[in-house]
Design a protein around this motif. Sequence first.
Motif, mmCIF file in Angstrom:
data_model
loop_
_atom_site.group_PDB
_atom_site.id
_atom_site.type_symbol
_atom_site.label_atom_id
_atom_site.label_comp_id
_atom_site.label_asym_id
_atom_site.label_seq_id
_atom_site.Cartn_x
_atom_site.Cartn_y
_atom_site.Cartn_z
ATOM 1 N N HIS A 211 4.362 -10.407 8.293
ATOM 2 C CA HIS A 211 5.724 -10.561 8.700
ATOM 3 C C HIS A 211 5.868 -11.969 8.715
ATOM 4 N N LEU A 212 4.876 -12.714 8.608
ATOM 5 C CA LEU A 212 4.920 -14.261 8.421
ATOM 6 C C LEU A 212 4.823 -14.591 7.191
ATOM 7 N N ALA A 213 4.442 -13.679 6.277
ATOM 8 C CA ALA A 213 4.213 -14.292 4.750
ATOM 9 C C ALA A 213 5.337 -14.955 4.158
ATOM 10 N N PRO A 214 6.624 -14.599 4.598
ATOM 11 C CA PRO A 214 7.662 -15.540 3.958
ATOM 12 C C PRO A 214 7.584 -16.905 4.263
ATOM 13 N N LEU A 215 6.774 -17.288 5.296
ATOM 14 C CA LEU A 215 6.717 -18.741 5.808
ATOM 15 C C LEU A 215 6.112 -19.586 4.866
ATOM 16 N N LEU A 216 5.201 -19.158 3.792
ATOM 17 C CA LEU A 216 4.725 -19.467 2.890
ATOM 18 C C LEU A 216 5.693 -20.453 1.748
ATOM 19 N N SER A 217 7.147 -20.349 1.804
ATOM 20 C CA SER A 217 8.106 -20.801 1.239
ATOM 21 C C SER A 217 8.180 -22.378 1.792
ATOM 22 N N GLU A 218 7.859 -22.353 2.973
ATOM 23 C CA GLU A 218 8.025 -23.982 3.486
ATOM 24 C C GLU A 218 6.967 -24.751 3.093
ATOM 25 N N ALA A 220 4.456 -26.803 0.765
ATOM 26 C CA ALA A 220 4.596 -27.769 -0.335
ATOM 27 C C ALA A 220 4.194 -27.103 -1.760
ATOM 28 N N PRO A 221 5.037 -26.975 -2.861
ATOM 29 C CA PRO A 221 4.405 -26.208 -4.116
ATOM 30 C C PRO A 221 3.113 -26.560 -4.530
ATOM 31 N N ALA A 222 3.091 -28.301 -4.351
ATOM 32 C CA ALA A 222 1.899 -28.687 -5.067
ATOM 33 C C ALA A 222 0.407 -28.182 -4.096
ATOM 34 N N ARG A 223 0.849 -27.866 -2.887
ATOM 35 C CA ARG A 223 -0.573 -27.480 -2.066
ATOM 36 C C ARG A 223 -0.746 -26.206 -2.451
ATOM 37 N N LEU A 224 0.199 -25.174 -2.593
ATOM 38 C CA LEU A 224 0.216 -23.912 -2.943
ATOM 39 C C LEU A 224 -0.806 -23.644 -4.360
ATOM 40 N N PHE A 225 -0.088 -24.551 -5.376
ATOM 41 C CA PHE A 225 -0.917 -24.649 -6.658
ATOM 42 C C PHE A 225 -2.438 -24.860 -6.185
ATOM 43 N N GLU A 226 -2.863 -25.855 -5.704
ATOM 44 C CA GLU A 226 -4.312 -26.184 -5.326
ATOM 45 C C GLU A 226 -4.981 -24.919 -4.435
ATOM 46 N N GLU A 227 -4.261 -24.315 -3.548
ATOM 47 C CA GLU A 227 -4.634 -23.077 -2.879
ATOM 48 C C GLU A 227 -4.865 -22.039 -3.829
ATOM 49 N N CYS A 228 -4.028 -22.027 -4.926
ATOM 50 C CA CYS A 228 -4.272 -20.931 -6.007
ATOM 51 C C CYS A 228 -5.513 -21.317 -6.650
ATOM 52 N N LEU A 229 -5.909 -22.239 -6.947
ATOM 53 C CA LEU A 229 -7.015 -22.698 -7.635
ATOM 54 C C LEU A 229 -8.352 -22.300 -6.948
ATOM 55 N N LYS A 230 -8.082 -22.516 -5.778
ATOM 56 C CA LYS A 230 -9.295 -22.087 -4.912
ATOM 57 C C LYS A 230 -9.437 -20.632 -4.716
ATOM 58 N N LEU A 231 -8.203 -19.662 -4.656
ATOM 59 C CA LEU A 231 -8.406 -18.427 -4.554
ATOM 60 C C LEU A 231 -8.893 -17.770 -5.730
ATOM 61 N N PHE A 232 -8.505 -18.436 -6.846
ATOM 62 C CA PHE A 232 -8.813 -17.483 -7.982
ATOM 63 C C PHE A 232 -9.942 -18.290 -9.163
ATOM 64 N N LEU A 233 -10.186 -19.378 -9.019
ATOM 65 C CA LEU A 233 -11.014 -20.032 -9.699
ATOM 66 C C LEU A 233 -12.452 -20.624 -9.244
ATOM 67 N N SER A 234 -12.702 -19.891 -8.128
ATOM 68 C CA SER A 234 -13.965 -20.339 -7.345
ATOM 69 C C SER A 234 -15.074 -19.156 -7.247
ATOM 70 N N GLN A 333 8.944 -19.291 -10.795
ATOM 71 C CA GLN A 333 7.775 -19.318 -10.196
ATOM 72 C C GLN A 333 7.496 -20.651 -9.583
ATOM 73 N N LEU A 334 8.122 -21.711 -10.311
ATOM 74 C CA LEU A 334 7.977 -23.248 -9.995
ATOM 75 C C LEU A 334 8.424 -23.365 -8.523
ATOM 76 N N ASN A 335 9.349 -22.539 -7.935
ATOM 77 C CA ASN A 335 10.089 -22.725 -6.599
ATOM 78 C C ASN A 335 9.096 -22.562 -5.836
ATOM 79 N N MET A 336 8.043 -21.853 -6.020
ATOM 80 C CA MET A 336 6.825 -21.385 -4.905
ATOM 81 C C MET A 336 5.673 -22.369 -5.353
ATOM 82 N N ILE A 337 5.163 -22.316 -6.527
ATOM 83 C CA ILE A 337 4.006 -23.058 -6.920
ATOM 84 C C ILE A 337 4.100 -24.221 -7.847
#
Length: 441
Positions: A211-218, A220-234, A333-337
């Motif tokens: 129920h707190l997942a929507p808070l990810l929209s707050e 920074a998109p650049a930070r979420l991009f870096e987090e995606c790289l850690k999630l999927f390219l590690s 997607q750029l609105n989020m990442i």
Amino acid sequence: MRPNTPNLQLQIIPRDQHNVSRKEISPNALRVLYRLREGGFAAYLVGGAVRDLLIGGHPKDFDVATDATPEQVKGLFRNCRLIGRRFRLAHVVYGREIIEVATFRANSDDGSGDRELHEGGRVLRDNVYGSIEEDAVRRDFTANALYYAIEDFSVRDYLGGFEDVRNRLMRLIGDPETRYREDPVRMLRAVRLAAKLDFEIEPATAAPIPHLAPLLSEAAPARLFEECLKLFLSGHAVASFLGLERHGLLSALLPETAAALKSNRSGALRRMVLEGLKGTDARVANDEPVSPAFLFALLLWPAYCRALMELQAHGVHEAEAQRRAADRVTVHQLNMIALPRRFSLPMQEIWLLQSRFSQRQRKRVFRLLAHPRFRAAFDFLVLRMSASDEHADDVAFWREVQDKPGDELAAQLDAHVAHEDAAQAPRKRRRRRRGPPANGE
């Protein structure tokens, strides 16, 4: 102290009761620890490196916590630079290796420090310094609040993290909802670390995430991009994806992909995504290069397919629909990442080249083979076979022609076209000979 924070109770685990060895610690990290101690400061190896060493891992990064301020650290090391506004840090640089040194941070601000909070509870800046006990409480997970002391080689645990590591549990320090509101990216970190370490997320830590997942929209998109790289390219992309699904985070991070997967009743698109992530993990394990452009082409492919079908259903011509679908999915997607153009443009090329693999005309075949994105697009076509075997003929054809000399390939294509033309040419009707009249005339 934070709400519902466990009572601090220092447990010192002596050297003979843990497996952290100096042989496994970077010599440069040891150099920083000893220099800080010689300068009269407390200094500990902290966080992920201690956690990973305890479970037999081989950490790549070594972080140090100290009671020295960033300016005092810089005074001890000529090879030091200060970075960060949100969190002021010292980086001690040894060639290509950076030892990150953080000053113990406090939980409360008496006005003398530098802390700024968002009205929703999110921490915008946190440079209020304190004691090691306060620093331990301020950290995110108990498994990351372990301190290795160089003076007696012990591990110091204030919050039960040593036991949680032994039980392979990710447990937030303090009230989970409060901690997630301070920094919504902690929800992704919980999933990522659980996937990386093969840990379970402790039930109370996991409970608020959906129920707190929507808070990810707050965030920074650049930070979420870096987090995606850690999630999927590690090297743990499959486990990360399954964790995002399980805890309701996929629809917040990749909303159009999540919607497309939900509407794809056959499950073919999900099979393809998981197969692609499995291949990414294999490449990381073999120290082969991995591309963010290919990764996002895979992750957003279900959204692209859905957008393409909707446009074609409204009568948009195929080529135009492909371009518009690619642009629509990317922009949304750029609105989020914050996907940089150096990755989003190749991602779109991988998508748009897919329709050209059915072509066999000589010029078009040679043009596609010469395209700089051909290899990535072909690998993507091969991957699509995990969703449907309708691409088997195209895969076989392009796999064969890649290695043929130009002259031989040209002759093959010319022969193929001639054969096709002959097969499609209308047959001449044979004139029927009329027999003699029935009366013999």
